[in-house]
Write a protein that holds these residues in place. Structure first.
Motif, PDB file in Angstrom:
ATOM      1  N   THR A  45       0.844  -1.194   0.000  1.00  0.00           N
ATOM      2  CA  THR A  45       0.000   0.000   0.000  1.00  0.00           C
ATOM      3  C   THR A  45       0.873   1.235   0.000  1.00  0.00           C
ATOM      4  N   TYR A  46       0.287   2.341  -0.427  1.00  0.00           N
ATOM      5  CA  TYR A  46       1.018   3.609  -0.433  1.00  0.00           C
ATOM      6  C   TYR A  46       0.017   4.742  -0.264  1.00  0.00           C
ATOM      7  N   GLU A  60       6.158   7.523  -9.049  1.00  0.00           N
ATOM      8  CA  GLU A  60       6.643   7.802  -7.698  1.00  0.00           C
ATOM      9  C   GLU A  60       5.561   7.464  -6.683  1.00  0.00           C
ATOM     10  N   LEU A  61       5.901   6.589  -5.751  1.00  0.00           N
ATOM     11  CA  LEU A  61       5.004   6.203  -4.666  1.00  0.00           C
ATOM     12  C   LEU A  61       5.545   6.765  -3.366  1.00  0.00           C
ATOM     13  N   ARG A  62       4.658   7.264  -2.526  1.00  0.00           N
ATOM     14  CA  ARG A  62       5.077   7.858  -1.263  1.00  0.00           C
ATOM     15  C   ARG A  62       4.429   7.124  -0.090  1.00  0.00           C
ATOM     16  N   LYS A  63       5.236   6.978   0.988  1.00  0.00           N
ATOM     17  CA  LYS A  63       4.810   6.271   2.198  1.00  0.00           C
ATOM     18  C   LYS A  63       4.329   4.870   1.846  1.00  0.00           C
ATOM     19  N   VAL A  64       5.274   4.090   1.331  1.00  0.00           N
ATOM     20  CA  VAL A  64       4.980   2.737   0.882  1.00  0.00           C
ATOM     21  C   VAL A  64       5.130   1.760   2.041  1.00  0.00           C
ATOM     22  N   THR A  65       4.226   0.800   2.129  1.00  0.00           N
ATOM     23  CA  THR A  65       4.289  -0.241   3.142  1.00  0.00           C
ATOM     24  C   THR A  65       4.145  -1.603   2.478  1.00  0.00           C
ATOM     25  N   ILE A  66       5.124  -2.477   2.698  1.00  0.00           N
ATOM     26  CA  ILE A  66       5.013  -3.879   2.289  1.00  0.00           C
ATOM     27  C   ILE A  66       4.573  -4.647   3.527  1.00  0.00           C
ATOM     28  N   GLY A  75      10.052   5.317   2.494  1.00  0.00           N
ATOM     29  CA  GLY A  75       9.638   6.716   2.400  1.00  0.00           C
ATOM     30  C   GLY A  75       9.098   7.050   1.020  1.00  0.00           C
ATOM     31  N   ARG A  76       9.949   6.938   0.021  1.00  0.00           N
ATOM     32  CA  ARG A  76       9.540   7.160  -1.369  1.00  0.00           C
ATOM     33  C   ARG A  76      10.130   6.074  -2.242  1.00  0.00           C
ATOM     34  N   ARG A  98      13.499   1.887  -7.062  1.00  0.00           N
ATOM     35  CA  ARG A  98      14.539   2.633  -6.354  1.00  0.00           C
ATOM     36  C   ARG A  98      13.882   3.386  -5.221  1.00  0.00           C
ATOM     37  N   THR A  99      14.493   3.376  -4.049  1.00  0.00           N
ATOM     38  CA  THR A  99      13.889   3.994  -2.871  1.00  0.00           C
ATOM     39  C   THR A  99      14.892   4.921  -2.194  1.00  0.00           C
ATOM     40  N   ASP A 100      14.349   5.807  -1.356  1.00  0.00           N
ATOM     41  CA  ASP A 100      15.240   6.623  -0.543  1.00  0.00           C
ATOM     42  C   ASP A 100      15.682   5.846   0.698  1.00  0.00           C
ATOM     43  N   GLU A 101      14.753   5.397   1.503  1.00  0.00           N
ATOM     44  CA  GLU A 101      15.084   4.721   2.763  1.00  0.00           C
ATOM     45  C   GLU A 101      14.146   3.539   2.979  1.00  0.00           C
TER      46      GLU A 101
END
Length: 398
Positions: A45-46, A60-66, A75-76, A98-101
């Motif tokens: 989800t994002y 670009e997806l923000r606040k992603v949760t696996i 984060g992104r 590709r992700t930031d963190e």
């Protein structure tokens, strides 16, 4: 051109760019409109979705949760299709991310090595700028790296390069991660006396600790093996032991005492432990202790034989004292002088023992004793005080 016309033109270009981007991605990567899908058989989800150039077109997806039993948070994330597969077959459900963190527990990452169900997309690679591993009550912060996935979409391994000479790799193993750490040369301020070459360490990382139980390295002409355990509670807690086999004593000791007078073939068992809220504090807190045996060695400027022959009290002469075997132990509390005991030093007909302390600036203070068997069968015994510096010790007959 009026200001409102300039803004309109700029806005129009952005709109056209967004439309072109959406069109470029629409066929190979038609992500569902709803903020939920599945990767690796796990629900993803994002909070928000947009478009970006990174520099290629990406979603670009923000606040992603696996969503595993323990969530993986991002984060992104910038998602692109597997262009190679798309260009050859005009269809793909494989994506690159590709992700930031990335923030996760080791167990959650290990869960990516299994498939729970049907996936909307299979991830081929996931690159990250930072990886935060939650261990116990703390977090192990790791730098940029990437995750590679098998053809079925499950995690194959995580790879991180720390500088030019150190790599960290991990692979799923049940609810843990098997870990491999390799380095060409490694030196740590916490244990400055050790300089490792060709280091390889294997172990296991779980939600509480990192255990490297198979450490192998070369150093100072010999071999080093051992184990290490790092636990995170409200701080870093480390303990372990290292076995030294056939190291050059002079090279090994000179990193702490540059003008050491000891040489020989060094074997030792070193145990260490420490704790700190940062790695710097952990290094400064390390205490070590152990036992050692030096074979076929010598101590320069320590005139034990001359002192044994001396008939009266007073300073003994210098010279080179050769020995077949020197056995002893040591204790090095953090921030305190090193205590050394010599249980036995065999040098032909002379046998010695002693105990002394070494300060950080190389000052020596302690006592020695020796026995010398004379040709006629008589035995001479002497006691000595030991002072001076490690590069120029002084013996005085008591």
């Amino acid at each position: 051109m009026p200001l409102f016309s300039t803004r309109l033109a700029s806005s129009g270009r952005r709109a056209v760019g967004a439309v072109m981007l959406a069109g470029a991605l629409a066929a190979p990567l038609a992500l569902a409109a709803a903020a939920a899908e599945s990767w690796l058989g796990l629900q993803v989800t994002y909070a928000d979705r947009g478009y970006a150039f990174t520099p290629w077109p990406a979603i670009e997806l923000r606040k992603v949760t696996i969503r595993t039993a323990q969530e993986i948070n991002i984060g992104r994330a910038w998602v692109t299709p597997d262009w190679a597969e798309w260009l050859t077959s005009l269809r793909t459900n494989r994506i690159k991310v590709r992700t930031d963190e990335v923030t996760a527990t080791p167990a959650a990452l290990a869960r990516l090595g299994t498939i729970d169900g049907k996936s909307s997309y299979k991830v081929s690679t996931l690159a990250f700028d930072r990886l935060k591993l939650r261990l116990g009550d703390g977090t192990l912060d790791l730098p940029a790296g990437e995750m590679d996935f098998a053809p079925d979409g499950t995690l194959a391994h995580v790879r991180i390069r720390m500088g030019d000479k150190l790599t960290f790799e991990a692979a799923p193993a049940g609810d843990k991660l098997n870990v491999l750490v390799q380095a060409g040369q490694l030196k740590w301020a916490g244990l400055p006396v050790f300089l490792f070459d060709s280091v390889a360490a294997q172990g296991v990382l779980d939600d509480q600790q990192l255990v490297l139980d198979r450490i192998g390295a070369n150093g100072d002409g010999g071999a080093v093996s051992g184990r290490l355990r790092l636990t995170l509670t409200d701080r870093y807690v480390m303990d372990g032991e290292l076995k030294l086999a056939s190291l050059r004593a002079r090279d090994f000791l000179s990193r702490t005492y540059p003008r050491t007078t000891v040489q020989g073939d060094l074997n030792a068992l070193v145990k260490f432990a420490g704790a700190g809220t940062t790695f710097e504090e952990l290094g400064a807190s390390l205490t070590s202790s152990g036992t050692f045996v030096i074979k076929a060695g010598a101590i320069d400027r320590l005139g034990l034989l001359e002192g044994m022959r001396k008939a009266s009290a007073g300073p003994a002469g210098g010279g080179l004292t050769r020995f077949e075997t020197l056995e002893g132990g040591f204790s090095a509390p953090a921030g305190k002088p090193v205590s050394v005991s010599i249980r036995r030093m065999d040098a032909g007909a002379m046998h010695s023992s002693g105990a002394f302390v070494l300060t950080d600036d190389g000052q020596v203070r302690g006592n020695m004793s020796g026995t010398l068997r004379l040709p006629g069968g008589e035995v001479s015994t002497r006691g000595f005080s030991l002072t001076g510096k490690v590069d120029s010790p002084t013996l005085e007959v008591r």
